[in-house]
Design a protein around this motif. Sequence first.
Motif, PDB file in Angstrom:
ATOM      1  N   PHE A 233       0.696  -1.267  -0.055  1.00  0.00           N
ATOM      2  CA  PHE A 233      -0.065  -0.252  -0.167  1.00  0.00           C
ATOM      3  C   PHE A 233       0.756   0.995  -0.072  1.00  0.00           C
ATOM      4  N   ASP A 234       0.276   2.403  -0.426  1.00  0.00           N
ATOM      5  CA  ASP A 234       1.084   3.494  -0.514  1.00  0.00           C
ATOM      6  C   ASP A 234       1.179   4.095   1.225  1.00  0.00           C
ATOM      7  N   ILE A 235      -0.009   4.153   1.829  1.00  0.00           N
ATOM      8  CA  ILE A 235      -0.098   4.409   3.138  1.00  0.00           C
ATOM      9  C   ILE A 235      -0.933   3.239   4.077  1.00  0.00           C
ATOM     10  N   ILE A 236      -0.524   2.822   5.276  1.00  0.00           N
ATOM     11  CA  ILE A 236      -1.028   1.779   5.955  1.00  0.00           C
ATOM     12  C   ILE A 236      -1.240   2.749   7.403  1.00  0.00           C
ATOM     13  N   ILE A 237      -2.551   2.737   7.804  1.00  0.00           N
ATOM     14  CA  ILE A 237      -2.932   3.386   9.223  1.00  0.00           C
ATOM     15  C   ILE A 237      -3.386   2.311  10.153  1.00  0.00           C
ATOM     16  N   VAL A 238      -2.620   2.155  11.131  1.00  0.00           N
ATOM     17  CA  VAL A 238      -2.937   1.108  12.219  1.00  0.00           C
ATOM     18  C   VAL A 238      -3.768   1.770  13.247  1.00  0.00           C
ATOM     19  N   GLY A 239      -5.133   1.182  13.437  1.00  0.00           N
ATOM     20  CA  GLY A 239      -5.997   1.412  14.320  1.00  0.00           C
ATOM     21  C   GLY A 239      -7.301   1.929  13.732  1.00  0.00           C
ATOM     22  N   GLY A 240      -8.333   1.206  13.861  1.00  0.00           N
ATOM     23  CA  GLY A 240      -9.654   1.497  13.277  1.00  0.00           C
ATOM     24  C   GLY A 240     -10.556   2.023  14.043  1.00  0.00           C
ATOM     25  N   GLY A 241     -10.039   3.264  14.611  1.00  0.00           N
ATOM     26  CA  GLY A 241     -10.924   4.155  15.493  1.00  0.00           C
ATOM     27  C   GLY A 241     -11.223   5.442  14.744  1.00  0.00           C
ATOM     28  N   ALA A 242     -11.417   6.450  15.668  1.00  0.00           N
ATOM     29  CA  ALA A 242     -12.065   7.960  14.964  1.00  0.00           C
ATOM     30  C   ALA A 242     -11.005   8.359  14.425  1.00  0.00           C
ATOM     31  N   ALA A 243      -9.888   8.578  14.933  1.00  0.00           N
ATOM     32  CA  ALA A 243      -8.538   9.063  14.600  1.00  0.00           C
ATOM     33  C   ALA A 243      -8.284   8.303  13.325  1.00  0.00           C
ATOM     34  N   GLY A 244      -8.129   7.121  12.973  1.00  0.00           N
ATOM     35  CA  GLY A 244      -7.769   6.175  11.956  1.00  0.00           C
ATOM     36  C   GLY A 244      -8.638   6.305  10.647  1.00  0.00           C
TER      37      GLY A 244
ATOM     38  N   LEU B 252      -3.987   7.496  -4.240  1.00  0.00           N
ATOM     39  CA  LEU B 252      -3.185   6.689  -3.408  1.00  0.00           C
ATOM     40  C   LEU B 252      -3.864   5.477  -2.755  1.00  0.00           C
ATOM     41  N   LYS B 253      -3.054   4.408  -2.480  1.00  0.00           N
ATOM     42  CA  LYS B 253      -3.785   3.167  -1.997  1.00  0.00           C
ATOM     43  C   LYS B 253      -3.569   3.013  -0.559  1.00  0.00           C
ATOM     44  N   VAL B 254      -4.510   3.360   0.242  1.00  0.00           N
ATOM     45  CA  VAL B 254      -4.700   3.095   1.487  1.00  0.00           C
ATOM     46  C   VAL B 254      -5.441   2.110   2.197  1.00  0.00           C
ATOM     47  N   ALA B 255      -4.774   1.555   3.465  1.00  0.00           N
ATOM     48  CA  ALA B 255      -5.365   0.577   4.370  1.00  0.00           C
ATOM     49  C   ALA B 255      -5.504   0.975   5.699  1.00  0.00           C
ATOM     50  N   ILE B 256      -6.466   0.526   6.380  1.00  0.00           N
ATOM     51  CA  ILE B 256      -6.708   0.679   7.763  1.00  0.00           C
ATOM     52  C   ILE B 256      -6.562  -0.768   8.368  1.00  0.00           C
ATOM     53  N   LEU B 257      -5.802  -0.991   9.339  1.00  0.00           N
ATOM     54  CA  LEU B 257      -5.532  -2.316  10.058  1.00  0.00           C
ATOM     55  C   LEU B 257      -6.140  -2.081  11.390  1.00  0.00           C
ATOM     56  N   GLU B 258      -7.166  -2.972  11.682  1.00  0.00           N
ATOM     57  CA  GLU B 258      -7.966  -2.928  13.104  1.00  0.00           C
ATOM     58  C   GLU B 258      -7.519  -4.434  13.775  1.00  0.00           C
TER      59      GLU B 258
END
Length: 402
Positions: free
Chosen positions: A5-16, A30-36
């Motif tokens: 992915f271009d950007i990975i966000i760790v945390g599937g809460g409000a901020a994520g 951009l290819k983006v993923a959220i990991l929860e």
Amino acid sequence: MNQNFDIIIVGGGAAGFFTAINIVEKNPKLKVAILERGSEVLSKVRVSGGGRCNVTHACFEPNELVKFYPRGEKELRGPFHQFCSGDTVEWFSNHGVELKIEEDGRMFPVSNSSQTIIDCFLQTTQKLGIAVLTGQSVQSIFKKDNCWKIETQKENYIAEKLVLATGSNPKIWEMLQTFGHAIVNPVPSLFTFNIKDSRIKELPGVSAIVSVKVKDTKLTSTGPLLITHWGMSGPAILKLSAWGARILFEKNYQFTIFVNWLNDLDAEDVEKILKDLKQEHAKKAVSKKSPFDFPNRLWESLVLASNISEETKWADLSKIQLQNLVSQLTNSSFQVNGKSTFKEEFVTAGGIDLKEINFKNMESKLHENLYFAGEIVNIDAITGGFNFQNAWTSGFIVASNF
């Protein structure tokens, strides 16, 4: 097999979620993923504000807004000038969610349901093609060449940029320490006080506007205080717990508070009022009716605690009884013995040391392409929508710099 992915966000809460949505709205390619790590996302949003989701607060002036943050006041001034509570209202409106202001300034969806916020986020991430991956507990994070490698118990992921929005997650904080980041030890904030005291035992549900101070500290607070089955709660107590999070932790939650049930009246004022009442209502029983703007049941309890019987008339009040009553009204001492969590809105003071973050873009000062959003950093607020506002602002700022 690595997923890229271009950007990975760790945390599937409000901020994520807020970070992910804003990144892709500004950069659709951009290819983006959220990991929860959990089986469902946005669980804290669901329970917040009694299931209504206290989205933000109607304080629209950045220099005023920062005053609600015991930790982060100085650092948030710049970010709030970029994205403040008014911007939050506009953002949600643009995404089909109207907010309303309640009497105390808290802002909720007009629907009165946190599901409205959850649906907004889930539908928008789906529309934008953001991958939302649950059951992804991060086991390790590596810096590899110019990329970040994230290993979960299910998959390996590679991304050029990494955003951590994991809230108060000790495991992630430990990983960050191995990267050289300093973590300010987390302690509870926003809690209620456990107090066993005959004066309030029969008064659960009674509230008054008070001022409270903690003995042998500079901690003071004013506002509504609510008597509960286990002790005291309400905004005045929650504010004290937030501002005093570290001090009260060090005291092991054993300390004395002084309550002025008349808030802004001092002992001298009250003594004068009581002496006037002694003249005016000479033949009436002292305990019968509260002469002040708080419930009769509380008045009666404080009168009895001053060694004044139920039958004692104003004319018969001795000088000592009058002084006792002044003291109970303006300087009631209560022993606090422990704390209780405030509803489900558990907040901690602690997290990544603020000196190690560039607040212009929420990037780590130690590692390029590593960003933070929400409560993972050592920022927290009193109750009233302010913790969510920090999540929205930090997420927006991360997204503005890609």
